[in-house]
Design a protein around this motif. Sequence first.
Motif, PDB file in Angstrom:
ATOM      1  N   GLU A   1      -2.216  13.322  -1.683  1.00 17.41           N
ATOM      2  CA  GLU A   1      -1.390  12.140  -1.936  1.00 17.41           C
ATOM      3  C   GLU A   1      -0.263  12.016  -0.917  1.00 17.41           C
ATOM      4  O   GLU A   1       0.055  10.912  -0.466  1.00 17.41           O
ATOM      5  CB  GLU A   1      -0.841  12.143  -3.365  1.00 17.41           C
TER       6      GLU A   1
ATOM      7  N   SER B   1       0.226   5.726   5.176  1.00 14.52           N
ATOM      8  CA  SER B   1       0.692   4.370   4.858  1.00 14.52           C
ATOM      9  C   SER B   1       2.006   4.059   5.551  1.00 14.52           C
ATOM     10  O   SER B   1       2.221   2.944   6.031  1.00 14.52           O
ATOM     11  CB  SER B   1       0.841   4.209   3.342  1.00 14.52           C
TER      12      SER B   1
ATOM     13  N   GLU C   1       0.784   4.161  -2.801  1.00 13.42           N
ATOM     14  CA  GLU C   1       0.587   5.577  -2.491  1.00 13.42           C
ATOM     15  C   GLU C   1       1.753   6.424  -2.987  1.00 13.42           C
ATOM     16  O   GLU C   1       1.557   7.555  -3.456  1.00 13.42           O
ATOM     17  CB  GLU C   1       0.368   5.783  -0.986  1.00 13.42           C
TER      18      GLU C   1
ATOM     19  N   LYS D   1       0.832  -1.205   0.000  1.00 14.38           N
ATOM     20  CA  LYS D   1       0.000   0.000   0.000  1.00 14.38           C
ATOM     21  C   LYS D   1       0.862   1.248   0.000  1.00 14.38           C
ATOM     22  O   LYS D   1       0.559   2.229  -0.696  1.00 14.38           O
ATOM     23  CB  LYS D   1      -0.934  -0.015   1.215  1.00 14.38           C
TER      24      LYS D   1
ATOM     25  N   GLU E   1       1.256   7.004  -6.650  1.00 16.62           N
ATOM     26  CA  GLU E   1       0.248   8.040  -6.890  1.00 16.62           C
ATOM     27  C   GLU E   1       0.815   9.430  -6.615  1.00 16.62           C
ATOM     28  O   GLU E   1       0.533  10.386  -7.346  1.00 16.62           O
ATOM     29  CB  GLU E   1      -0.991   7.779  -6.028  1.00 16.62           C
TER      30      GLU E   1
ATOM     31  N   ASP F   1      -1.628  10.592   2.167  1.00 16.07           N
ATOM     32  CA  ASP F   1      -1.805   9.148   2.034  1.00 16.07           C
ATOM     33  C   ASP F   1      -0.483   8.406   2.225  1.00 16.07           C
ATOM     34  O   ASP F   1      -0.440   7.329   2.826  1.00 16.07           O
ATOM     35  CB  ASP F   1      -2.394   8.798   0.664  1.00 16.07           C
TER      36      ASP F   1
END
Length: 74
Positions: free
Chosen positions: A32, A39, A11, A7, A14, A35
Amino acid sequence: ISGAIGKLEEELDEFYYEIKQEKQDKEKLEDELGDVFFSLINVSRFLKISPEISLIKAIHKFQVRFKEVEKEAE
């Protein structure tokens, strides 16, 4: 932990995608990056490592290195 690391990698991809956009959108970049942070903290949870202590240690290392560079510059 492999799921949490997967994950994190997702991320990061992204986040990198948003960085590479010709016209960067600050809101998307902030989302982003948030995120990515979330994570990364999740990975630390799996490793039973305090993200706060890790960050404090990183800040201390930076301060020590910065002071050494300042001394060399004098």
